[in-house]
Write a protein that holds these residues in place. Structure first.
Motif, mmCIF file in Angstrom:
data_model
loop_
_atom_site.group_PDB
_atom_site.id
_atom_site.type_symbol
_atom_site.label_atom_id
_atom_site.label_comp_id
_atom_site.label_asym_id
_atom_site.label_seq_id
_atom_site.Cartn_x
_atom_site.Cartn_y
_atom_site.Cartn_z
ATOM 1 N N PRO A 149 -6.262 62.716 135.861
ATOM 2 C CA PRO A 149 -7.874 62.473 135.704
ATOM 3 C C PRO A 149 -8.445 62.609 137.053
ATOM 4 O O PRO A 149 -7.750 62.336 138.097
ATOM 5 C CB PRO A 149 -8.104 61.315 135.118
ATOM 6 C CG PRO A 149 -6.790 60.776 134.472
ATOM 7 C CD PRO A 149 -5.677 61.457 135.181
ATOM 8 N N ALA A 151 -11.282 62.070 140.066
ATOM 9 C CA ALA A 151 -11.908 60.820 140.603
ATOM 10 C C ALA A 151 -13.115 60.223 139.788
ATOM 11 O O ALA A 151 -13.950 61.332 139.502
ATOM 12 C CB ALA A 151 -12.047 60.715 141.993
ATOM 13 N N ILE A 152 -13.402 59.198 139.483
ATOM 14 C CA ILE A 152 -14.695 58.619 139.088
ATOM 15 C C ILE A 152 -15.479 58.711 140.466
ATOM 16 O O ILE A 152 -15.276 58.314 141.493
ATOM 17 C CB ILE A 152 -14.778 57.108 138.613
ATOM 18 C CG1 ILE A 152 -13.992 56.944 137.259
ATOM 19 C CG2 ILE A 152 -16.168 56.629 138.489
ATOM 20 C CD1 ILE A 152 -13.636 55.610 137.027
ATOM 21 N N PRO A 153 -16.784 59.292 140.250
ATOM 22 C CA PRO A 153 -17.729 59.416 141.551
ATOM 23 C C PRO A 153 -18.009 58.109 142.407
ATOM 24 O O PRO A 153 -18.251 56.849 141.684
ATOM 25 C CB PRO A 153 -19.126 60.015 140.748
ATOM 26 C CG PRO A 153 -18.596 60.763 139.463
ATOM 27 C CD PRO A 153 -17.485 60.039 139.031
ATOM 28 N N ALA A 155 -15.622 56.510 143.655
ATOM 29 C CA ALA A 155 -14.309 55.573 143.555
ATOM 30 C C ALA A 155 -13.129 56.505 144.025
ATOM 31 O O ALA A 155 -12.482 57.021 143.374
ATOM 32 C CB ALA A 155 -14.018 54.976 142.212
ATOM 33 N N TYR A 156 -12.936 56.023 145.349
ATOM 34 C CA TYR A 156 -11.865 56.936 146.112
ATOM 35 C C TYR A 156 -10.840 56.098 146.653
ATOM 36 O O TYR A 156 -10.996 55.010 147.177
ATOM 37 C CB TYR A 156 -12.572 58.057 147.267
ATOM 38 C CG TYR A 156 -13.652 58.680 146.353
ATOM 39 C CD1 TYR A 156 -13.620 59.670 145.437
ATOM 40 C CD2 TYR A 156 -15.010 58.728 146.895
ATOM 41 C CE1 TYR A 156 -14.592 60.421 144.852
ATOM 42 C CE2 TYR A 156 -15.975 59.435 146.366
ATOM 43 C CZ TYR A 156 -15.689 60.215 145.417
ATOM 44 O OH TYR A 156 -16.695 60.833 144.895
ATOM 45 N N GLN A 159 -6.498 52.506 143.799
ATOM 46 C CA GLN A 159 -7.354 51.714 142.886
ATOM 47 C C GLN A 159 -6.458 50.967 141.900
ATOM 48 O O GLN A 159 -5.270 51.503 141.350
ATOM 49 C CB GLN A 159 -8.227 52.515 142.054
ATOM 50 C CG GLN A 159 -9.167 53.159 142.981
ATOM 51 C CD GLN A 159 -9.819 54.325 142.163
ATOM 52 O OE1 GLN A 159 -10.027 54.423 141.002
ATOM 53 N NE2 GLN A 159 -10.745 55.188 142.952
ATOM 54 N N SER A 177 -6.996 58.409 143.761
ATOM 55 C CA SER A 177 -8.122 59.139 143.453
ATOM 56 C C SER A 177 -8.875 59.721 144.640
ATOM 57 O O SER A 177 -9.279 59.005 145.507
ATOM 58 C CB SER A 177 -9.065 58.639 142.321
ATOM 59 O OG SER A 177 -8.433 58.209 141.020
ATOM 60 N N ARG A 179 -11.652 63.367 145.976
ATOM 61 C CA ARG A 179 -12.451 64.481 145.584
ATOM 62 C C ARG A 179 -11.274 65.779 145.934
ATOM 63 O O ARG A 179 -10.314 65.680 146.649
ATOM 64 C CB ARG A 179 -13.615 64.715 146.291
ATOM 65 C CG ARG A 179 -14.656 63.585 145.987
ATOM 66 C CD ARG A 179 -15.897 63.774 146.644
ATOM 67 N NE ARG A 179 -15.627 63.629 148.253
ATOM 68 C CZ ARG A 179 -15.571 64.580 149.260
ATOM 69 N NH1 ARG A 179 -15.982 65.832 148.966
ATOM 70 N NH2 ARG A 179 -15.387 64.203 150.445
ATOM 71 N N HIS A 207 -16.566 64.646 127.826
ATOM 72 C CA HIS A 207 -15.104 64.106 127.759
ATOM 73 C C HIS A 207 -14.696 64.190 129.116
ATOM 74 O O HIS A 207 -15.123 65.055 130.032
ATOM 75 C CB HIS A 207 -14.262 64.468 126.749
ATOM 76 C CG HIS A 207 -14.704 64.279 125.482
ATOM 77 N ND1 HIS A 207 -13.690 63.568 124.596
ATOM 78 C CD2 HIS A 207 -15.561 64.105 124.544
ATOM 79 C CE1 HIS A 207 -14.022 63.317 123.196
ATOM 80 N NE2 HIS A 207 -15.539 63.757 123.365
ATOM 81 N N ILE A 208 -13.656 63.395 129.423
ATOM 82 C CA ILE A 208 -13.069 63.423 130.827
ATOM 83 C C ILE A 208 -12.045 64.633 131.017
ATOM 84 O O ILE A 208 -11.553 65.337 130.316
ATOM 85 C CB ILE A 208 -11.979 62.222 130.903
ATOM 86 C CG1 ILE A 208 -12.792 60.973 130.567
ATOM 87 C CG2 ILE A 208 -11.362 62.355 132.195
ATOM 88 C CD1 ILE A 208 -11.999 59.716 130.604
#
Length: 218
Positions: A149, A151-153, A155-156, A159, A177, A179, A207-208
């Motif tokens: 998946p 990265a959640i914006p 959150a790098y 994790q 994760s 960019r 969706h992801i």
């Protein structure tokens, strides 16, 4: 600062995952994304004679490649999963080893035309340690491909991730994760000749998507 991976605890987590994820009647298949039939296929590996899947899970991708004449090998942290894959795919030529991917790559000197990870070890291993080890195990012109998946914006980096929600025993691991441009820099900094990273949109709105990264050696 590196995060404190605990191999014994992470092995327990992946053993628990193996008990729920492995299906005895599963058929060989190869898919980079979490959506069946969506996105590119094994052509991203080029035309390899030998492959290594790191974090090989259920072994379905290796069985698929074996059926197409590829010498297919995998390594996974979970002894439960490796036992299941050996039993399920015993009639194929695919082989499966138990071990921590970083230790395995550092110890073994076999080389491959392609190394890949589908939501596997490339998501859960420190890229600063993993990428140079993968690069060293590739034949000239070889490729390294992984998907996970995006990265959640905002959150790098590493994790924490609990297994199975927030109830029960606290089993957790770490995932990594970044960019796409950062993945590319990490790979070229580890000695890869080229690297490209992109996010493929999901087949359904909202969706992801799926991050797919491909790197080559000279």
């Amino acid at each position: 600062m590196p995060v404190p991976h605990d191999l014994a605890a992470e092995t327990e987590l992946w053993d628990a995952y193996a008990e729920s994820a492995f299906k005895e009647d599963a058929e060989p298949t190869f898919n980079w994304t979490q959506y069946v039939g969506h996105g590119p296929g094994p052509e991203l590996l080029g035309d390899p004679s030998t492959v290594l899947e790191i974090g090989c899970g259920t072994g379905r991708a290796l069985a698929y490649l074996d059926s197409r004449g590829v010498k297919a090998h995998g390594v996974d942290l979970s002894p439960v999963m490796v036992k299941k894959t050996r039993e399920r795919w015993s009639a194929t030529g695919a082989t499966f080893a138990h071990g921590d991917v970083l230790e395995y790559l550092a110890k073994h000197t076999d080389t491959y035309d392609a190394v890949f990870s589908k939501f596997g070890a490339a998501w859960f291993a420190d890229p600063g340690r993993l990428f140079p080890l993968v690069q060293a195990r590739l034949n000239p012109g070889g490729v390294f491909v992984f998907s996970q998946p995006p990265a959640i914006p905002g959150a790098y980096g590493p994790q924490g991730m609990y297994k199975g929600g927030f109830g029960g025993k606290a089993m957790f691991t770490y995932r990594y994760s970044f960019r796409p441009p950062v993945w590319e820099r990490l790979l070229t900094g580890a000695g890869f000749a080229s690297a490209s990273a992109r996010v493929i949109d999901a087949p359904y709105d909202g969706h992801i998507g799926t991050l797919i990264v491909r790197a080559t050696v000279a």
